[in-house]
Design a protein around this motif. Structure first.
Motif, PDB file in Angstrom:
ATOM      1  N   ASN A 254       0.476  -0.966   0.395  1.00 55.90           N
ATOM      2  CA  ASN A 254      -0.058   0.045  -0.051  1.00 55.90           C
ATOM      3  C   ASN A 254       1.222   1.083  -0.109  1.00 55.90           C
ATOM      4  N   ASP A 255       1.856   1.341   0.459  1.00 53.76           N
ATOM      5  CA  ASP A 255       2.572   2.526   0.740  1.00 53.76           C
ATOM      6  C   ASP A 255       3.756   2.628  -0.775  1.00 53.76           C
ATOM      7  N   VAL A 256       3.933   1.946  -1.154  1.00 54.08           N
ATOM      8  CA  VAL A 256       4.165   1.139  -2.441  1.00 54.08           C
ATOM      9  C   VAL A 256       3.664   2.043  -3.808  1.00 54.08           C
ATOM     10  N   GLN A 257       2.676   1.388  -3.436  1.00 55.59           N
ATOM     11  CA  GLN A 257       1.402   2.387  -4.464  1.00 55.59           C
ATOM     12  C   GLN A 257       1.269   3.830  -4.341  1.00 55.59           C
ATOM     13  N   GLU A 258       1.301   4.061  -2.741  1.00 56.69           N
ATOM     14  CA  GLU A 258       1.103   5.335  -3.073  1.00 56.69           C
ATOM     15  C   GLU A 258       2.020   6.504  -2.918  1.00 56.69           C
ATOM     16  N   SER A 259       2.940   5.502  -2.913  1.00 51.21           N
ATOM     17  CA  SER A 259       4.239   6.560  -3.501  1.00 51.21           C
ATOM     18  C   SER A 259       4.900   6.744  -4.881  1.00 51.21           C
ATOM     19  N   GLY A 260       3.485   6.145  -5.554  1.00 46.90           N
ATOM     20  CA  GLY A 260       3.964   6.208  -6.893  1.00 46.90           C
ATOM     21  C   GLY A 260       5.217   5.454  -7.559  1.00 46.90           C
ATOM     22  N   ALA A 261       5.553   4.494  -6.977  1.00 44.20           N
ATOM     23  CA  ALA A 261       6.572   3.701  -7.783  1.00 44.20           C
ATOM     24  C   ALA A 261       6.317   2.844  -8.539  1.00 44.20           C
ATOM     25  N   ASP A 262       6.726   3.111  -9.866  1.00 44.28           N
ATOM     26  CA  ASP A 262       6.693   2.269 -11.079  1.00 44.28           C
ATOM     27  C   ASP A 262       7.049   0.237 -10.742  1.00 44.28           C
ATOM     28  N   LEU A 263       8.066   0.627  -9.682  1.00 50.25           N
ATOM     29  CA  LEU A 263       9.104  -0.992  -9.435  1.00 50.25           C
ATOM     30  C   LEU A 263       9.084  -1.073  -7.924  1.00 50.25           C
ATOM     31  N   ALA A 264       9.214  -2.194  -7.736  1.00 44.59           N
ATOM     32  CA  ALA A 264       9.359  -2.831  -6.682  1.00 44.59           C
ATOM     33  C   ALA A 264      10.468  -3.317  -6.713  1.00 44.59           C
ATOM     34  N   PHE A 265      11.747  -2.555  -6.140  1.00 47.27           N
ATOM     35  CA  PHE A 265      13.677  -2.810  -6.598  1.00 47.27           C
ATOM     36  C   PHE A 265      13.206  -4.222  -5.071  1.00 47.27           C
ATOM     37  N   ILE A 266      13.475  -5.171  -5.152  1.00 52.10           N
ATOM     38  CA  ILE A 266      13.441  -5.931  -3.675  1.00 52.10           C
ATOM     39  C   ILE A 266      15.171  -6.222  -3.657  1.00 52.10           C
ATOM     40  N   SER A 267      15.002  -6.488  -2.884  1.00 55.28           N
ATOM     41  CA  SER A 267      16.606  -7.547  -2.385  1.00 55.28           C
ATOM     42  C   SER A 267      16.244  -8.504  -0.990  1.00 55.28           C
ATOM     43  N   THR A 268      15.896  -9.947  -1.833  1.00 56.37           N
ATOM     44  CA  THR A 268      15.871 -11.280  -0.620  1.00 56.37           C
ATOM     45  C   THR A 268      16.621 -11.960  -1.071  1.00 56.37           C
ATOM     46  N   ALA A 269      17.012 -13.089  -0.101  1.00 59.53           N
ATOM     47  CA  ALA A 269      17.352 -14.362  -0.554  1.00 59.53           C
ATOM     48  C   ALA A 269      17.064 -15.326   0.961  1.00 59.53           C
ATOM     49  N   HIS A 270      16.488 -15.179   1.862  1.00 59.74           N
ATOM     50  CA  HIS A 270      16.234 -15.973   3.463  1.00 59.74           C
ATOM     51  C   HIS A 270      14.314 -15.842   2.967  1.00 59.74           C
ATOM     52  N   THR A 271      13.820 -14.814   2.382  1.00 62.21           N
ATOM     53  CA  THR A 271      12.470 -15.026   2.377  1.00 62.21           C
ATOM     54  C   THR A 271      11.999 -14.691   1.041  1.00 62.21           C
ATOM     55  N   GLY A 272      11.038 -14.210   0.406  1.00 63.15           N
ATOM     56  CA  GLY A 272      10.387 -13.270  -0.577  1.00 63.15           C
ATOM     57  C   GLY A 272       8.898 -14.157  -1.561  1.00 63.15           C
ATOM     58  N   THR A 273       9.171 -14.976  -1.550  1.00 65.20           N
ATOM     59  CA  THR A 273       7.800 -15.927  -1.275  1.00 65.20           C
ATOM     60  C   THR A 273       6.722 -15.569  -1.104  1.00 65.20           C
ATOM     61  N   ALA A 274       6.427 -14.963   0.092  1.00 67.80           N
ATOM     62  CA  ALA A 274       4.918 -14.320   0.531  1.00 67.80           C
ATOM     63  C   ALA A 274       5.359 -12.756  -0.490  1.00 67.80           C
ATOM     64  N   ALA A 275       6.289 -12.100  -0.466  1.00 70.17           N
ATOM     65  CA  ALA A 275       6.390 -10.729  -1.459  1.00 70.17           C
ATOM     66  C   ALA A 275       6.011 -10.873  -2.229  1.00 70.17           C
ATOM     67  N   LEU A 276       6.802 -12.125  -3.036  1.00 70.70           N
ATOM     68  CA  LEU A 276       6.068 -11.814  -4.892  1.00 70.70           C
ATOM     69  C   LEU A 276       4.524 -12.849  -4.501  1.00 70.70           C
ATOM     70  N   LEU A 277       3.682 -13.232  -3.940  1.00 70.55           N
ATOM     71  CA  LEU A 277       2.743 -13.725  -4.042  1.00 70.55           C
ATOM     72  C   LEU A 277       1.491 -12.909  -3.756  1.00 70.55           C
ATOM     73  N   ASP A 278       1.855 -11.473  -3.226  1.00 70.04           N
ATOM     74  CA  ASP A 278       1.230 -10.555  -2.825  1.00 70.04           C
ATOM     75  C   ASP A 278       1.588  -9.782  -3.769  1.00 70.04           C
ATOM     76  N   TRP A 279       2.117  -9.548  -4.196  1.00 67.38           N
ATOM     77  CA  TRP A 279       2.668  -8.906  -5.239  1.00 67.38           C
ATOM     78  C   TRP A 279       1.958  -8.545  -6.627  1.00 67.38           C
ATOM     79  N   SER A 280       1.656 -10.122  -6.779  1.00 65.70           N
ATOM     80  CA  SER A 280       1.462 -10.665  -8.261  1.00 65.70           C
ATOM     81  C   SER A 280      -0.573 -11.139  -7.868  1.00 65.70           C
ATOM     82  N   TYR A 281      -0.206 -12.189  -7.282  1.00 63.13           N
ATOM     83  CA  TYR A 281      -2.478 -12.708  -6.854  1.00 63.13           C
ATOM     84  C   TYR A 281      -2.175 -13.030  -5.485  1.00 63.13           C
ATOM     85  N   PRO A 282      -3.047 -11.757  -4.908  1.00 58.63           N
ATOM     86  CA  PRO A 282      -2.113 -11.612  -3.298  1.00 58.63           C
ATOM     87  C   PRO A 282      -3.755 -12.840  -3.040  1.00 58.63           C
ATOM     88  N   ASN A 283      -3.250 -13.322  -2.697  1.00 54.06           N
ATOM     89  CA  ASN A 283      -3.986 -15.269  -2.107  1.00 54.06           C
ATOM     90  C   ASN A 283      -5.030 -15.006  -0.495  1.00 54.06           C
TER      91      ASN A 283
END
Length: 450
Positions: A254-283
Motif C-alpha cells: 500500500n505504501d509502495v502504491q501510494e508513493s507512485g513507484a513504477d517498480l518494487a526493487f527488491i533484495s531478498t534471499a532467505h525470504t521472498g515468496t510471500a512478497a512475490l505472491l502478494d505482488w502478483s496474485y494476492p491469496n
C-alpha cells in the motif's frame, strides 16, 4: 570404487585409518562434532603424485558445507554442483593421479552447527579443501577456524564482505579464504544499480521503491543503494528494510502504491515468496484479487529455482531476478556441459546459482593442484591470487590482496544476468534473460496489467 578404510564408527561413517598423519597436522578445536557424511569417490588407481597435503597416497578429500541439502534447493544445489566437480575430476584421472572424494556437512543455516560441521570435515574427515556455505552468518562464524586450520576454503554462496575485510586487515591469518561466487555483497549492490539504471528506460521505470529483507547480507547493498542511486535518473519514492519474519506485504505494498513507484526493487534471499505472491496474485481473502500496480525486479533468490514457476502456480510470471546462470544460458563454454551433466545425473533437475559456483570451486581447486603439483596452502594461495579461470558461471578471478575486498570474486557486469519469468506457447514457465544484452534471450515484457 575407492572406499574408506576401517570399520563403522556407529554413526554410519567408516573410521579413517589412513588419515593418521593428517590428523596430527590439524589444529584441534573445542566444539563437539558429529553427524554422518556423504562420500563420493573415484574408481581410479591412486599414485600419490601430489606433494604436501595430508593423505600420502590416499584420496584427496573435498569438504562441502551446505544448508539442509536433503530438503533445501540452495543446499542441494551446492552439494550436487560439487558432486559433478568431483565426478569430472575422477573421470579425468583424479587430481595428480589421486582419487577425489566428497564429504558433506549440513550447516542447517546455523552459525553454531556450521562451525561444528566445518570442524568435523577438517578434523575427522581430513578435508584438503572446503567449499560452499550459503549463509553469511555461518561464514563469519567459521572464518577463524579456517584461519586456524590453514586450509583453503572456497565460498560458493555467502556474500558478506566481512571475511574479505579480515583478509585485508590480517592477511597472513585469513588469507585462506577465497570467494568463487557469487560476487560479494558490495558488488551485488553495484550489479543492482547497473541493472536498474540500464533497464529503467527500456521498461518505463521512472521511480522505484527500494525494498530489502533485514539480513546481514543486505547491509552492504543497502549502503550502495544509498550512495549510487542518487547518481541515476531514477526517483527513489520509498525505501524500506522489512523484518525477516514478514509474511504479509499488503501494508508495505500500500505504501509502495501510494508513493507512485513504477517498480518494487527488491533484495531478498532467505525470504521472498510471500512478497512475490502478494505482488502478483494476492491469496488472502481480505485483499482484492488483483495484482499490484507496479513491476517487480531485483535480487529474489527463491525465484531462481527452475521449478519455481510451478511451485507458485505461475505467480512469478513477469517478475525479474538476478542470477549467475540459467539452464538455457551460455555464460561460458562450460555452462551448458555442466547443466547437461547435472540434468543427466539428477533426473532432469536444474542447478540454481550455488550449484554453478560449487562446481566451479571444485574444478578450480583441481586445476590449481594440477598446475602447482602440491596441496600446500601457501603455494595454492599464490596460484589462486593470479588465476583467471573459465568457470560455468563466468571468469573466476580474485581481487588482489591490497584491494578493499581481497580474494573476493572480481566484478564483471557481463557475468551477472537478470532473467524474467515468461510463459512459452505450451504454457510452461521459462527463465528468459533480459539483461545484459550480451546474454539476453528475449526482451523484457511489461506485466499486462500495468
Amino acid at each position: 570404487m575407492t572406499e574408506r578404510n576401517g570399520s563403522d564408527n556407529g554413526k554410519g561413517v567408516p573410521e579413517r585409518t589412513d588419515r593418521g598423519n593428517d590428523l596430527k597436522r590439524r589444529h584441534y578445536l573445542t566444539a563437539a562434532t558429529g553427524a554422518a557424511s556423504l562420500s563420493v569417490a573415484g574408481c581410479l588407481e591412486t599414485v600419490g603424485s601430489i606433494s604436501g597435503g595430508s593423505g600420502g597416497e590416499g584420496p584427496i578429500t573435498v569438504g562441502v558445507l551446505a544448508p539442509n541439502p536433503d530438503s533445501d534447493f540452495i543446499g542441494r544445489s551446492i552439494v550436487r554442483g560439487a558432486e559433478i566437480g568431483v565426478k569430472h575430476a575422477n573421470e579425468n584421472g583424479g587430481i595428480g593421479g589421486r582419487d577425489v572424494e566428497l564429504v558433506v556437512g549440513d550447516t542447517n543455516s546455523s552459525p553454531l552447527e556450521g562451525r561444528r560441521q566445518y570442524q568435523r570435515l577438517v578434523l575427522e574427515e581430513g578435508a584438503d579443501v572446503t567449499v560452499g556455505v550459503f549463509t553469511s552468518e555461518v561464514l563469519v562464524n567459521i572464518i577463524d577456524d579456517i584461519a586456524e586450520q590453514e586450509t583453503i576454503h572456497l565460498t560458493a554462496g555467502a556474500a558478506t564482505t566481512k571475511v574479505s575485510q579480515l583478509v585485508k586487515e590480517e592477511y597472513d591469518k585469513y588469507k585462506y579464504h577465497f570467494r568463487v561466487g557469487p560476487n560479494n555483497d558490495y558488488d551485488l549492490g553495484r550489479n543492482q544499480i547497473d541493472f536498474v539504471d540500464a533497464m529503467a528506460p527500456k521498461a518505463g521505470w521512472e521511480s522505484i521503491a527500494v525494498i530489502a529483507e533485514d539480513y546481514e547480507w543486505t547491509k552492504k547493498p543497502w549502503e550502495v543503494y544509498q550512495d549510487q542511486l542518487p547518481e541515476t535518473d531514477l526517483d527513489v519514492a520509498l525505501e524500506r528494510r522489512y523484518p525477516p519474519a514478514t509474511d504479509d506485504f499488503s501494508s508495505l505494498y500500500n505504501d509502495v502504491q501510494e508513493s507512485g513507484a513504477d517498480l518494487a526493487f527488491i533484495s531478498t534471499a532467505h525470504t521472498g515468496t510471500a512478497a512475490l505472491l502478494d505482488w502478483s496474485y494476492p491469496n488472502r481473502p481480505e485483499q482484492p484479487p488483483q495484482p499490484q500496480p507496479f513491476a517487480f525486479a531485483g535480487i529474489h533468490v527463491p525465484m531462481q529455482l527452475p521449478a519455481y514457476y510451478d511451485l507458485v502456480d505461475g505467480a512469478c510470471r513477469f517478475a525479474v531476478t538476478q542470477t549467475s546462470a540459467t539452464p538455457t544460458s551460455e555464460i561460458t563454454s562450460k555452462t551448458q556441459p555442466f547443466v547437461q551433466d547435472y540434468q543427466a545425473q539428477f533426473q532432469g533437475s536444474n542447478p540454481v546459482y550455488t550449484g554453478y559456483h560449487a562446481y566451479d570451486a571444485v574444478d578450480l581447486f583441481a586445476h590449481a593442484v594440477e598446475e602447482t603439483g602440491t596441496l600446500d596452502s601457501d603455494e595454492l594461495i599464490a596460484f589462486l591470487e593470479d588465476v583467471s579461470f573459465d568457470g560455468s558461471a563466468g571468469t573466476v578471478a580474485f581481487y588482489v590482496k591490497d584491494h578493499d575486498y581481497p580474494h573476493d570474486l572480481t566484478y564483471n557486469v557481463k557475468d551477472n544476468v537478470y532473467f524474467q519469468w515468461q510463459e512459452n506457447d505450451d504454457g510452461e514457465g521459462v527463465q528468459e534473460i533480459v539483461w545484459p544484452e550480451k546474454h539476453a534471450t528475449t526482451e523484457y515484457v511489461t506485466p499486462p496489467w500495468l
